[in-house]
Design an enzyme around this catalytic site. Sequence first.
Site, mmCIF file in Angstrom:
data_model
loop_
_atom_site.group_PDB
_atom_site.id
_atom_site.type_symbol
_atom_site.label_atom_id
_atom_site.label_comp_id
_atom_site.label_asym_id
_atom_site.label_seq_id
_atom_site.Cartn_x
_atom_site.Cartn_y
_atom_site.Cartn_z
ATOM 1 N N GLU A 169 -15.048 -20.888 65.631
ATOM 2 C CA GLU A 169 -16.469 -20.883 65.268
ATOM 3 C C GLU A 169 -17.343 -20.940 66.505
ATOM 4 O OE1 GLU A 169 -16.436 -22.991 60.846
ATOM 5 O OE2 GLU A 169 -16.618 -24.254 62.631
ATOM 6 N N CYS A 175 -20.355 -34.856 60.302
ATOM 7 C CA CYS A 175 -20.923 -33.656 59.666
ATOM 8 C C CYS A 175 -22.397 -33.481 59.995
ATOM 9 C CB CYS A 175 -20.725 -33.717 58.155
ATOM 10 S SG CYS A 175 -21.377 -32.274 57.294
ATOM 11 N N TYR A 231 -10.387 -23.696 63.421
ATOM 12 C CA TYR A 231 -11.710 -23.243 62.994
ATOM 13 C C TYR A 231 -12.806 -23.691 63.953
ATOM 14 C CZ TYR A 231 -12.826 -27.854 60.969
ATOM 15 O OH TYR A 231 -13.094 -29.189 60.801
ATOM 16 N N CYS A 268 -20.842 -30.159 60.986
ATOM 17 C CA CYS A 268 -21.233 -29.060 60.092
ATOM 18 C C CYS A 268 -22.690 -28.632 60.230
ATOM 19 C CB CYS A 268 -21.003 -29.464 58.630
ATOM 20 S SG CYS A 268 -19.575 -30.494 58.319
ATOM 21 N N LYS A 309 -23.774 -27.328 63.791
ATOM 22 C CA LYS A 309 -22.984 -26.119 64.019
ATOM 23 C C LYS A 309 -23.534 -24.951 63.209
ATOM 24 C CE LYS A 309 -19.603 -25.455 61.406
ATOM 25 N NZ LYS A 309 -18.360 -25.742 60.649
ATOM 26 N N GLU A 330 -18.672 -7.064 44.623
ATOM 27 C CA GLU A 330 -18.257 -6.330 43.429
ATOM 28 C C GLU A 330 -16.805 -5.869 43.534
ATOM 29 O OE1 GLU A 330 -19.814 -2.212 42.823
ATOM 30 O OE2 GLU A 330 -20.950 -2.642 44.657
ATOM 31 N N HIS A 352 -23.875 -4.307 41.465
ATOM 32 C CA HIS A 352 -23.869 -3.189 42.398
ATOM 33 C C HIS A 352 -25.280 -2.946 42.948
ATOM 34 C CE1 HIS A 352 -22.558 0.653 44.044
ATOM 35 N NE2 HIS A 352 -23.668 1.214 43.539
#
Length: 478
Positions: free
Chosen positions: A181, A42, A177, A47, A50, A466, A461
Site C-alpha cells: 500500500e 487505525c 499489504y 487505516c 493511510k 456487472e 450497466h
Amino acid sequence: MTFDYDLFVIGGGSGGVRAARVAAATGAKVALAEEYRMGGTCVIRGCVPKKLMVFASGYSEMFEDARAYGWELTDGPFDWSRFRTKLHAELDRLEGIYRKLLDGSDVRIFDTRATVKDPHTVTTADGRDITAKHILVATGGRPVVPDMPGSEHGITSNDIFLLDKMPKSILIIGGGYIASEFAGILNGLGVAVTQFYRGAQILRGFDDEARGLVAEGMREKGIDLHLGTNIVEMRAATAADIAGESEGVPMEDGKPAAIEGKAAGHGIWVKATNGTEKVYDQVMFATGRAPNTDGMGLEDAGVELGRQGQIVVDDYSQTKVPSIYAIGDVTNRVQLTPVAIREGMAFVETVFKGNPTPVDHELIPSAVFTQPELGTVGLTEEQAREIEPVEIYCTSFKPMNHAFAGRSDRVLMKLVVSVATRKVLGCHIVADHAGEMIQLAGIAVKMGATKEDFDRTVAVHPTMAEELVTMKEPMRTA
C-alpha cells in the site's frame, strides 16, 4: 469482593473503545486506560491516515486522465507540509470524537499506561492499583523492525505520517499489504519507490491470480519491485557512496553536491541479495507486526502467551484467567479493525448481557488499498481446490474509464464456485474501488449465495461490477 470497576479496558483503540462504551450502556462501571492517543493504530497511525494518503496520491494520475477527457489542466507539485498539517488536524478531530463518546458513556479515562498486576488488578504508570471484576486487554500491535546491523536507520509505517518532508527516494522492505500500500501511495506522491520482498510474490495468502495482477499494475505505475530480494546490510551513506551513484557529480567544498535530494553524507546505503548497492533517502521496514504484550505483566498473572507474544484466548475472547479477556490485534487472530470491534461487541454480549456469543471469523471481507486496489472475501482458488472440486469464473479487461484515457490498467473479477453445492466460496476483485465492491459482494457470499443466485441478478450497466453477474462459463475447473 468489592471492585473499583466492573470492567477495566487497557487500550483505547477501536475495539477497546467500543467494548467500553457498550459495556457502560448496560449499567456497568467502566474505566479505560490509553498511554498514547485515543483511537489506536487505525485512527492515529493506520487505516485512516493511510486511506487519506491513498486519496492524495491518486490525484497525480487524475490530472493526466482529465486531460485525456478534454480538460485543460496543469500538474502542480504535491505540498506535503500542507497535506500533513490538514491530516493531523483531522486525526486530532477524530481523537476528540473518541474521547467525547467515552465521556458521554460515563467511561472513566486514564491517560496513562496500565499493566496487569493480578487477575483483578491493574497498575497505572503512576503506581496506582485499580481493581476490576473483569479486565479486557486491547493493546493492539506494533511494527517489527528486523534485528540487523543498520536497522536503526530505517523507519516504519508509524513514522511515515510524521516526516518533515517527503523523501526523493525510498526503499520499502516487505511484501504484505502495508508495504505494498505504501509503495503505491509514495509512488503517487512523486517519490521514487523501490520495493524488496524476499518471497516469490507479494501479498502472500491472497489469491495468486489477483496478487499477480496487483504486482503487474504496481510495476506499470513505476514501482521498482524486486521479488526474491532482501537486504544484506545497510548503513548511513558516506560522501563516497553518494558520489559513486553518478559520474561527474559537482563538488562543493571538496564533497559531492546534493544528488536527487541527498546531501553529501546523508541517505542510507543498502546492499541487496541481488548484488546491487544503492543510496536511498529513506528505508521503510514493513516486515510484520507484533502484539503489544511486552512488560504487561500478563504471564505473571497467569495469562498464556503464544510464540509470537499474542494473548491466547478461546472462542469467547477469554484467557486462561477467567476474569481476563483480550480482543483485537493483541490476540493475533484476524488483524482488522472491524474484527476487533466485532470481538468487543461479542465480549459485552457474553460477559455483561448474559448471552454467550462466540466470535465469527468466517468469510470476512477485506480490502488492500494498493494501486490497483484488491478486494477479497472467502477462499482463494488455491485454498478451495485443496478442499473440494471447484469451478473458476474469471475475467480480466481494461475498464471503460482507463481505456478511454489510454491507460493499460486491467481489472480482475473472479468467483470460486463449489461444484457440489454451487455456492460461491470466494470472490476476488482487482479494480478501482474494489473495497467498495467487495463489501457488497461479501453480503451475498456470507449468506451462502450460489452461482445461480449471482446469475439471476440483473447487471448494472455500464459498470465494472456487472461482470460478477454476467460470467456464464467457467474459465477452468480445479
